[in-house]
Design a protein around this motif. Structure first.
Motif, PDB file in Angstrom:
ATOM      1  N   CYS A 162      25.238  -0.221  41.595  1.00 51.57           N
ATOM      2  CA  CYS A 162      25.246   1.184  41.987  1.00 51.57           C
ATOM      3  C   CYS A 162      25.843   2.045  40.863  1.00 51.57           C
ATOM      4  O   CYS A 162      25.321   3.117  40.532  1.00 51.57           O
ATOM      5  N   VAL A 163      26.939   1.547  40.265  1.00 50.06           N
ATOM      6  CA  VAL A 163      27.574   2.270  39.151  1.00 50.06           C
ATOM      7  C   VAL A 163      26.597   2.355  37.973  1.00 50.06           C
ATOM      8  O   VAL A 163      26.464   3.411  37.338  1.00 50.06           O
ATOM      9  N   ILE A 164      25.912   1.243  37.705  1.00 52.21           N
ATOM     10  CA  ILE A 164      24.953   1.219  36.575  1.00 52.21           C
ATOM     11  C   ILE A 164      23.881   2.287  36.779  1.00 52.21           C
ATOM     12  O   ILE A 164      23.588   3.080  35.885  1.00 52.21           O
ATOM     13  N   ILE A 165      23.308   2.321  37.978  1.00 52.70           N
ATOM     14  CA  ILE A 165      22.228   3.289  38.253  1.00 52.70           C
ATOM     15  C   ILE A 165      22.752   4.718  38.186  1.00 52.70           C
ATOM     16  O   ILE A 165      22.119   5.608  37.614  1.00 52.70           O
ATOM     17  N   LYS A 179      13.510   7.647  40.980  1.00 53.65           N
ATOM     18  CA  LYS A 179      13.086   6.492  41.780  1.00 53.65           C
ATOM     19  C   LYS A 179      14.256   5.550  42.038  1.00 53.65           C
ATOM     20  O   LYS A 179      14.401   5.004  43.131  1.00 53.65           O
ATOM     21  N   PHE A 180      15.082   5.367  41.015  1.00 57.83           N
ATOM     22  CA  PHE A 180      16.227   4.475  41.181  1.00 57.83           C
ATOM     23  C   PHE A 180      17.214   5.049  42.204  1.00 57.83           C
ATOM     24  O   PHE A 180      17.764   4.330  43.036  1.00 57.83           O
ATOM     25  N   ASP A 181      17.438   6.360  42.115  1.00 56.53           N
ATOM     26  CA  ASP A 181      18.325   7.013  43.083  1.00 56.53           C
ATOM     27  C   ASP A 181      17.782   6.855  44.496  1.00 56.53           C
ATOM     28  O   ASP A 181      18.521   6.552  45.441  1.00 56.53           O
ATOM     29  N   LEU A 182      16.486   7.031  44.582  1.00 53.56           N
ATOM     30  CA  LEU A 182      15.819   6.913  45.882  1.00 53.56           C
ATOM     31  C   LEU A 182      15.988   5.499  46.442  1.00 53.56           C
ATOM     32  O   LEU A 182      16.233   5.307  47.634  1.00 53.56           O
ATOM     33  N   TYR A 183      15.896   4.559  45.527  1.00 55.03           N
ATOM     34  CA  TYR A 183      16.057   3.159  45.932  1.00 55.03           C
ATOM     35  C   TYR A 183      17.458   2.922  46.482  1.00 55.03           C
ATOM     36  O   TYR A 183      17.633   2.307  47.533  1.00 55.03           O
TER      37      TYR A 183
END
Lengths: 174, 216
Positions: A91-94, B83-87
């Motif tokens: 989560c931190v990475i993203i 998209k990653f946030d959405l994921y």
């Protein structure tokens, strides 16, 4: 090989392009070409030993790792049995990736939803993966995870996963 | 007799089918595994089918190129960050995330305990030239058309030695070196030296070490 396999501090190992150029005293316009050749030739040379030259995008360091197959064989996963901690780090990475390298604790909390992440962040900081600014409540990644995880491969896997619609957004519980 | 397999037609049909399925939208190249095609080509390649296989290989490479292009388009078209946030907002399970991490772990190779001096010395030792092992080769017997005649000297060794003794008798007693004074040819010196050694052995000539004198 010595410089690429040497640990510098808790978070870093290997060497930057500039450091290698300085060690070999390469001067002039062709230094980048010389560097590329050096890395390519060394890579071919150590390939037979099951070793691989990698680049850590978090601190621009070149370093040596065991090749992919061996990495997974020699228990490279530092989060074995700690799924929650690994998920918080993900989560931190993203978050840092989406916010130019900085993530707010509040945002991470929101994304991890019901899970209390403060303890996880504390452990991740103790283990050297993140740095937290208590004043601004901001979290940054240290270069450490770039040495332990193939970030490019991770993002590619995630992209493919999203593309193939295997992930369907779940309804958030209020 | 070894039976050579020829799968060229089969592979060619398979590639054609894949292209047709892709055109119909039935399948995406990204979902297809191309490794078996290349493995089939590699495993059944032989001298008799190499011409046919090289053409099929070009087709297979084209397919691979298209797959890469599709993959590139996919990555370019995605607005990754959103998209990653959405994921993440979809609240994925921890297990699901761990699965993403699988096969992405890296094990670093560290030489922390080895000093630079040690490695430098090892490198010098390793790069030092080594004497190759001696290989004993047996001589080959060569066939000669003419009859081989070994030429024998006209005189026997003893006769030659006695002739030499007669010539030096006039000089004796004299120093060891002066015996060879008149000889300029190394082969002649060697020959006469051998005679002298024999003469010394059979005590026809004697030698006094202290004065370096030969005498009878």
């Amino acid at each position: 090989m010595y410089y690429l396999s040497k640990k510098k501090n808790k978070y870093q190992m290997g060497a930057t392009k500039e450091e290698i150029i300085e060690v070999f005293q390469v001067k002039g316009r062709n230094e980048s070409i010389y560097f590329q050749e050096l890395i390519t030739n060394l890579s071919k040379y150590i390939e037979t030993l099951g070793l691989y030259i990698r680049f850590n995008p978090l601190d621009d360091h070149w370093f040596i790792s065991y090749d992919d197959e061996m990495s997974n064989l020699v228990a490279a996963n530092p989060f074995k049995g700690q799924a929650k901690l690994a998920a918080t780090l993900f989560c931190v990475i993203i978050c840092t990736y989406s916010n130019s390298g900085v993530a707010r604790v509040k945002e991470i909390k929101e994304l991890r939803k019901k899970k209390d992440i403060l303890d996880d962040l504390k452990i991740l900081q103790e283990e050297g993966y993140i740095e937290t600014d208590e004043k601004t409540n901001e979290v940054r990644l240290t270069p450490l995870i770039g040495y332990q995880l193939d970030l490019q491969k991770l993002f590619t896997k995630l992209s493919l996963k999203l593309k193939s619609n295997e992930i369907k957004p779940k309804e958030t519980s209020n | 007799m070894i039976e050579f397999k020829d799968l060229s037609d089969e592979i060619k049909d398979k590639i054609r089918e894949i292209y047709e399925d892709v055109k119909r939208g039935k399948v995406s190249l990204l979902d297809l595994e191309l490794v078996p095609i290349f493995n089939d080509l590699k495993n059944t390649l032989n001298t008799s089918n190499i011409d046919k296989y090289s053409k099929v290989y070009i087709d297979a490479c084209e397919l691979l190129k298209d797959k890469f292009k599709e993959f590139q388009d996919l990555l370019n078209s995605m607005e990754d960050e959103k998209k990653f946030d959405l994921y993440l907002k979809s609240n994925p399970d921890d297990k699901e995330i761990i699965e993403l991490f699988n096969e992405c772990w890296i094990k670093t190779f560290q030489l922390q305990s080895l000093s630079y001096d040690f490695l430098e010395q090892s490198q010098i030792k390793l790069s030092r030239d080594r004497i190759p092992p001696i290989v004993i080769e047996h001589l080959k017997r060569e066939k000669v058309k003419e009859n081989f005649i070994l030429e024998l000297p006209t005189q026997k060794f003893t006769d030659k030695m006695n002739d030499f003794l007669e010539t030096i008798k006039k000089k004796l007693p004299c120093s060891f070196n002066s015996i060879f004074d008149s000889m300029g040819n190394q082969i002649e010196i060697y020959e006469k030296f051998v005679y002298l050694l024999h003469l010394l052995q059979i005590k026809e000539v004697k030698y006094k070490h202290e004065t370096d004198i030969l005498y009878i």
